[in-house]
Design a protein around this motif. Structure first.
Motif, short mmCIF file in Angstrom:
data_model
loop_
_atom_site.label_atom_id
_atom_site.label_comp_id
_atom_site.label_asym_id
_atom_site.label_seq_id
_atom_site.Cartn_x
_atom_site.Cartn_y
_atom_site.Cartn_z
N PHE A 63 -30.73 28.10 38.33
CA PHE A 63 -31.93 28.63 37.67
C PHE A 63 -32.19 27.85 36.39
O PHE A 63 -31.86 28.31 35.29
CB PHE A 63 -31.74 30.12 37.37
N PRO A 64 -32.80 26.66 36.49
CA PRO A 64 -32.97 25.81 35.30
C PRO A 64 -33.87 26.40 34.22
O PRO A 64 -33.85 25.92 33.09
CB PRO A 64 -33.55 24.51 35.87
N THR A 65 -34.62 27.44 34.54
CA THR A 65 -35.48 28.06 33.52
C THR A 65 -34.81 29.28 32.88
O THR A 65 -35.47 30.06 32.20
CB THR A 65 -36.85 28.46 34.12
N MET A 66 -33.50 29.42 33.07
CA MET A 66 -32.76 30.55 32.48
C MET A 66 -32.79 30.42 30.95
O MET A 66 -32.54 29.37 30.40
CB MET A 66 -31.32 30.53 32.98
N VAL A 67 -33.10 31.56 30.30
CA VAL A 67 -33.11 31.58 28.83
C VAL A 67 -32.04 32.50 28.27
O VAL A 67 -31.71 32.41 27.09
CB VAL A 67 -34.50 31.98 28.26
#
Length: 172
Positions: free
Chosen positions: A29-33
């Protein structure tokens, strides 16, 4: 050495702090914040079946149930279908329960390999193939506490793939 749920849970709690988890989830999940680890909380939370949540930059929250296998078997996944309490009747294992998670992650710690499964597809594959798999691959009873079916990895991957396809009947 015999499998012990409490010992394994303690080991899993410690391992859940490993920085490798953030790297793993950033790959998936590269857009994990944000990442929240529930493994350090009360044991009761384990039975709610959500070990970790991930927040994505679009506001979506993803819940994950984690299974860590400290001594992996390159050939199969153990699907726990029955819990055998010391007293009373057997209860469903995690593959049989309506878990409150989006994904199930199986992490093989010794070889540092991780598998991510959409839980609903994994469960659908299990229910479609359960009888055949138990008959063909038998049952592994872990420390008289859990009945698991050792499903070969390639068999599970094929079953998961088939769950993504629906043959639509012709309109009449």
């Amino acid at each position: 050495m015999a499998y012990n749920f409490v010992d394994n849970l303690d080991k899993t709690k410690l391992y859940s702090k490993d920085p490798i988890w953030e790297k793993i989830y950033m790959e998936y999940f590269p857009t994990m914040v944000n990442m929240t680890n529930y493994n350090q909380q009360l044991v009761q939370h384990q039975y709610q079946c959500s070990d970790r949540s991930l927040d994505l930059d679009n506001g979506q929250r993803i819940t994950i149930e984690e299974k860590t296998r400290f001594k992996s078997n390159e050939d199969d996944f153990l699907l726990e279908y029955e819990v055998l309490p010391k007293k009373g009747s057997p209860t469903p294992g995690w593959i049989e329960k309506p878990l409150q998670c989006d994904y199930l992650v199986i992490h093989e710690a010794d070889v540092r390999k991780t598998y991510l499964f959409p839980f609903r597809f994994l469960q659908l594959a299990w229910f479609k193939n359960k009888s055949e798999w138990i008959s063909k691959y038998k049952t592994v009873c872990i420390r008289n506490d859990f009945n698991c079916c050792p499903v070969p990895k390639h068999v599970l991957f094929t079953a998961l793939y088939s769950c993504t396809i629906i043959n639509t009947p012709n309109e009449s």
